[in-house]
Design an enzyme around this catalytic site. Structure first.
Site, mmCIF file in Angstrom:
data_model
loop_
_atom_site.group_PDB
_atom_site.id
_atom_site.type_symbol
_atom_site.label_atom_id
_atom_site.label_comp_id
_atom_site.label_asym_id
_atom_site.label_seq_id
_atom_site.Cartn_x
_atom_site.Cartn_y
_atom_site.Cartn_z
ATOM 1 N N LYS A 47 -53.440 98.805 -56.047
ATOM 2 C CA LYS A 47 -53.026 98.007 -54.901
ATOM 3 C C LYS A 47 -52.382 96.765 -55.501
ATOM 4 C CE LYS A 47 -54.413 94.970 -51.378
ATOM 5 N NZ LYS A 47 -55.506 94.147 -50.854
ATOM 6 N N GLY A 107 -58.208 86.826 -45.359
ATOM 7 C CA GLY A 107 -59.436 86.116 -45.058
ATOM 8 C C GLY A 107 -59.376 85.204 -43.847
ATOM 9 N N ALA A 150 -55.369 92.968 -44.503
ATOM 10 C CA ALA A 150 -55.643 91.533 -44.479
ATOM 11 C C ALA A 150 -55.406 90.878 -43.119
ATOM 12 C CB ALA A 150 -54.820 90.788 -45.518
ATOM 13 N N GLY A 151 -56.317 89.992 -42.760
ATOM 14 C CA GLY A 151 -56.168 89.180 -41.568
ATOM 15 C C GLY A 151 -56.953 89.643 -40.356
ATOM 16 N N ASN A 208 -61.803 93.327 -45.728
ATOM 17 C CA ASN A 208 -62.940 92.928 -46.546
ATOM 18 C C ASN A 208 -63.733 91.822 -45.846
ATOM 19 O OD1 ASN A 208 -63.350 92.307 -50.141
ATOM 20 N ND2 ASN A 208 -64.832 92.051 -48.512
ATOM 21 N N THR A 209 -63.096 90.658 -45.700
ATOM 22 C CA THR A 209 -63.801 89.498 -45.162
ATOM 23 C C THR A 209 -64.359 89.724 -43.759
ATOM 24 O OG1 THR A 209 -62.272 88.137 -46.440
ATOM 25 C CG2 THR A 209 -63.610 86.994 -44.813
#
Lengths: 72, 257
Positions: free
Chosen positions: B100, B161, B187-188, B209-210
């Protein structure tokens, strides 16, 4: 050839045995060769080369592995 | 949903939710959250081994590479040189040719440096890597990445994040229509509805992830994300009704008094 050499391992100065191989360094540091990458003076080594490459004074060794991460 | 598999560069994936492994309290929580999410692709970062304290566990003792596709990233790389170096190290550490690819533009936004991204991708593809690029929601850049040989693109929904959800759904839709390869929204994402929305728009998968690791209850959020991605995918395939300004009765007029 002096009995001890000074090398950098992951940015830390270490005194090491002259003539020791990368494989021996990993073993002494208790690092299993599975899933680690080793860079010797910016050259990425094949796992097969660990036992062949011996360390010289001033060598810079980087040992990397996988840690938790998503995006940065 | 069993036959609805995602295929990238000849590899089949069961789950359309991919997850990162950072920011968890410990490896046990990481392992449980991944299990709850149903993800079969997990991202990892490449970092120096702790040579002074060898008592620490290894992440891959908890996440079985036989069970999961381990997707190393180049997180934290701001230059083409660094991203290429980390990619090569990831491959040498030995899970696969998958990477990635992240080339970040600045620390405040963590937006991708798309010029650097294309340059790094070209180098890595020539070396046989399967490059999954973390990119902006820019359809033109996405097309360029596909043209040079990326088998999928990973546009952001919002800054990494940030939890802001999909900031530019129209760009993302155009992007999805512009490329023929799978699109993984990366992301986001903040909560389940963001993930569902991404899938409803036609994303092939969502990576986060976050949103999971940072939730009050990461395991419950992991499960919520699993269902959100399923629901979004099913709704996308089912085809939603068109939006209309005025009402249309659902009950017949016939038979009324």
């Amino acid at each position: 050839m002096p009995d001890t050499i000074q090398i950098q391992v992951n940015g830390e100065a270490r005194d090491w045995r002259s003539g020791a191989t990368v494989a021996e360094l990993l073993r002494d540091l208790k690092i299993t060769t599975e899933r680690v990458a080793v860079e010797l003076n910016l050259e990425i080594l094949d796992r097969a080369a660990f036992a062949q490459r011996s360390l010289k004074d001033g060598d810079r060794v980087e040992i990397l592995s996988f840690i938790g991460g998503g995006s940065f | 949903m069993a036959d609805d598999r995602l295929v990238i560069a000849g590899r089949e994936f069961k789950s359309r939710l991919w997850v990162g492994t950072g920011k968890y309290k410990n490896f046990v929580e990481t392992q449980k959250a991944i299990e709850m999410s149903g993800a079969d692709v997990v991202t990892v970062a490449v970092r120096r081994v702790n040579i002074t304290d060898r008592s620490k566990d290894n992440l891959l003792d908890y996440i079985d590479p036989k069970k999961y596709t381990i997707l190393p990233n180049t997180a934290g790389c701001y230059t083409v040189e660094d991203a290429v170096r980390y990619s090569r190290l990831a491959r040498a550490a030995g899970v696969s040719d998958l990477i990635k690819l992240e080339v970040l533009g600045d620390e405040k936004t963590l937006f991708p440096d798309t010029a650097g991204l294309i340059e790094a991708a070209k180098i890595l593809i020539k070396e046989g890597f399967i490059v999954l690029p973390y990119t902006n929601d820019d359809p033109i850049v996405a097309k360029k990445l596909v043209d040079i040989g990326c088998p999928a693109v990973m546009p952001l929904a919002a800054p990494i994040g940030s939890g802001l959800g999909i900031r530019n759904p129209y760009n993302l839709k155009i992007l999805m229509e512009s490329v023929t390869v799978p699109v993984i929204v990366d992301a986001g994402v903040g909560t389940a509805s963001d993930a569902a929305l991404a899938m409803e728009y036609g994303a092939d998968a969502v990576l986060m992830n976050t949103a999971i690791a940072g939730a009050q209850d990461p395991l419950a959020m992991a499960e919520a994300m699993k269902y959100a991605v399923w629901a979004g995918r099913l709704a996308y395939k089912a085809g939603r009704i068109p939006r209309k300004l005025y009402a249309t009765a659902s009950s017949p007029i016939e038979g009324m008094l």
